[in-house]
Design a protein around this motif. Structure first.
Motif, mmCIF file in Angstrom:
data_model
loop_
_atom_site.group_PDB
_atom_site.id
_atom_site.type_symbol
_atom_site.label_atom_id
_atom_site.label_comp_id
_atom_site.label_asym_id
_atom_site.label_seq_id
_atom_site.Cartn_x
_atom_site.Cartn_y
_atom_site.Cartn_z
ATOM 1 N N ALA A 247 1.015 -1.139 0.031
ATOM 2 C CA ALA A 247 -0.500 -0.147 0.277
ATOM 3 C C ALA A 247 0.840 1.127 -0.132
ATOM 4 O O ALA A 247 2.260 1.340 0.683
ATOM 5 C CB ALA A 247 -1.234 0.163 1.070
ATOM 6 N N PHE A 248 0.683 2.344 -0.439
ATOM 7 C CA PHE A 248 0.907 4.010 -0.225
ATOM 8 C C PHE A 248 -0.694 4.627 -0.561
ATOM 9 O O PHE A 248 -0.640 4.710 -1.142
ATOM 10 C CB PHE A 248 1.392 3.571 -2.090
ATOM 11 N N ILE B 12 -1.676 8.402 0.143
ATOM 12 C CA ILE B 12 -1.142 9.579 -0.805
ATOM 13 C C ILE B 12 -2.074 10.684 -0.233
ATOM 14 O O ILE B 12 -3.557 11.019 -0.244
ATOM 15 C CB ILE B 12 -1.905 9.880 -2.339
ATOM 16 N N PRO C 179 6.268 8.902 -7.234
ATOM 17 C CA PRO C 179 5.703 7.868 -8.575
ATOM 18 C C PRO C 179 7.266 7.158 -8.902
ATOM 19 O O PRO C 179 7.777 5.640 -8.781
ATOM 20 C CB PRO C 179 5.785 8.368 -10.142
ATOM 21 N N VAL D 9 7.102 4.927 -5.823
ATOM 22 C CA VAL D 9 6.549 4.171 -6.402
ATOM 23 C C VAL D 9 7.540 2.709 -6.726
ATOM 24 O O VAL D 9 7.316 1.481 -5.919
ATOM 25 C CB VAL D 9 4.946 4.532 -7.167
ATOM 26 N N PHE E 10 -3.084 2.047 -3.562
ATOM 27 C CA PHE E 10 -2.990 3.611 -3.555
ATOM 28 C C PHE E 10 -4.500 3.833 -2.540
ATOM 29 O O PHE E 10 -5.653 4.011 -2.341
ATOM 30 C CB PHE E 10 -3.460 4.198 -4.886
ATOM 31 N N PHE F 58 -8.261 9.344 -4.812
ATOM 32 C CA PHE F 58 -7.073 8.737 -6.247
ATOM 33 C C PHE F 58 -7.501 9.400 -7.289
ATOM 34 O O PHE F 58 -6.871 10.159 -8.555
ATOM 35 C CB PHE F 58 -6.616 7.401 -6.572
ATOM 36 N N TYR G 246 1.622 7.496 -11.094
ATOM 37 C CA TYR G 246 1.594 6.885 -10.682
ATOM 38 C C TYR G 246 0.906 5.481 -11.090
ATOM 39 O O TYR G 246 1.224 4.547 -10.899
ATOM 40 C CB TYR G 246 0.243 7.364 -9.190
ATOM 41 N N ALA H 211 2.867 2.187 -11.235
ATOM 42 C CA ALA H 211 2.600 0.693 -11.054
ATOM 43 C C ALA H 211 2.663 -0.378 -11.872
ATOM 44 O O ALA H 211 2.435 -1.379 -11.644
ATOM 45 C CB ALA H 211 1.396 0.973 -9.995
ATOM 46 N N ILE I 228 -4.561 -3.798 -8.775
ATOM 47 C CA ILE I 228 -3.621 -2.807 -8.572
ATOM 48 C C ILE I 228 -5.758 -2.468 -8.383
ATOM 49 O O ILE I 228 -6.819 -2.298 -8.572
ATOM 50 C CB ILE I 228 -3.687 -1.307 -9.137
ATOM 51 N N LEU J 149 -7.358 1.251 -5.375
ATOM 52 C CA LEU J 149 -7.294 2.979 -5.365
ATOM 53 C C LEU J 149 -8.755 2.953 -4.495
ATOM 54 O O LEU J 149 -9.556 2.229 -4.662
ATOM 55 C CB LEU J 149 -6.419 3.040 -5.952
ATOM 56 N N THR K 12 -11.534 5.895 -3.410
ATOM 57 C CA THR K 12 -11.976 7.465 -4.662
ATOM 58 C C THR K 12 -12.822 7.813 -3.323
ATOM 59 O O THR K 12 -13.808 7.589 -2.967
ATOM 60 C CB THR K 12 -11.367 7.612 -5.759
#
Length: 331
Positions: A7-8, A10, A36, A39, A61, A66, A77, A81, A92, A94, A96
């Protein structure tokens, strides 16, 4: 609830609003904005470290909104990835906002290999959403969910209990409305009062009272049971431990093993149901569970055993391999 991510976080990137409860730098423990390039470097290291286990993980993310990022930033980003999907990552994921989803952005996500989109719904009560500065409506949650599912992405929904202006009834109604949307996964977060938020001001002024730990555990345990009965995976309950969570927290139902407490409570409910269904008189009882569920049935610090004793049952818990996981039997 097993679920693996690289996990990243932001924090606040892309956020159009500052919600009442939100100070993501405290929640995630992240103070600097990841680039990035970082990442890519982190994923390269993860591939080496994880070996074959990388196939069980997703690139994720979290923290900001996102798809509300500037397009160039979001794509940078994703470009960082996407090449690592060829190294075996399962996809992936994310998170949002519901009002940051449309057909154009979903086309971009699909192009770069995004597989799962989580929406921070938090509540399905428009009054609660407004009081907490969310800036979107319950209808937008439904609309975004339909678009995500129609495009073939896995849908995740996130809800919060104990928000400012909410009640036990509105929390339950939110969960039931989310169930109707048939997401693949759900996360449930009890509201924690964190320093530097609007909610912290409300709490200091006496205008907001958070749930107690055990109120939150009881509710979340019940909601977990209902979601899973509907075939919806609950992949997280409670905030992650670590980072600056403990340092920034002022009050609320925080526990470093909150999910474990909820699992314990679910087993207590199952034991009580077994005793009731079998009309077991108070006294000595022996309960059986699968060996992997022993700690869940006994409870953290033997809480479940103590609770049963308080209502008149001196219980012994035995592990048996022929008992299905997740069930409690009377022996």
């Amino acid at each position: 609830m097993n679920h693996a991510n690289v996990a990243f976080f932001i924090p606040h990137l892309g956020c159009r609003h500052r919600c009442s409860f939100c100070n993501q730098r405290s929640i995630s423990g992240v103070q600097d904005i990841i680039t990035p390039r970082q990442v890519s470097d982190a994923l390269r290291e993860a591939v080496c470290r994880m070996g074959d286990r990388v196939r069980e993980a997703e690139i994720a993310f979290f923290g900001g909104s996102f798809t509300a990022l500037p397009r160039r930033t979001m794509i940078d980003y994703l470009k960082a990835a996407a090449p690592f999907l060829k190294e075996g990552f399962g996809g992936i994921r994310l998170s949002t906002r519901p009002d940051a989803i449309d057909s154009e952005v979903l086309d971009i996500l699909f192009q770069y290999g995004v597989t799962s989109v989580e929406l921070g719904a938090q509540s399905m009560d428009d009054r609660v959403l407004s009081l907490n500065g969310r800036g979107h409506t319950a209808f937008q949650v439904k609309q975004a969910s339909y678009l995500i599912q129609e495009r073939g992405f896995s849908l995740g929904l996130q809800m919060m209990t104990g928000l400012y202006g909410s009640s036990l009834e509105t929390d339950r109604d939110t969960a039931h409305q989310l169930m109707e949307l048939k997401p693949d996964t759900v996360r449930i977060y009890p509201t924690i009062v964190v320093e530097g938020t609007y909610l912290s001001n409300l709490w200091r002024e006496g205008r907001y009272q958070p749930q107690s730990l055990w109120e939150a555990v009881e509710l979340c345990a019940q909601l977990m049971e209902e979601f899973e009965t509907k075939g919806i995976r609950v992949i997280r309950v409670g905030l992650h431990a670590g980072g600056d969570v403990e340092n920034g927290m002022l009050c609320g139902p925080w526990h470093p093993a909150f999910g474990e407490l909820c699992e314990n409570r679910r087993f207590l409910h199952r034991a009580l149901d077994v005793l009731k269904d079998n009309c077991v008189p108070k006294g000595c009882v022996t309960l059986g569970v699968h060996p992997s569920d022993l700690s869940k049935m006994i409870g953290q610090k033997r809480q479940n055993v103590d609770k049963l004793r308080q209502i008149g049952y001196d219980s012994k818990v035995i592990g048996k391999t022929d008992i299905p996981k997740g069930t409690v039997q009377l022996l």
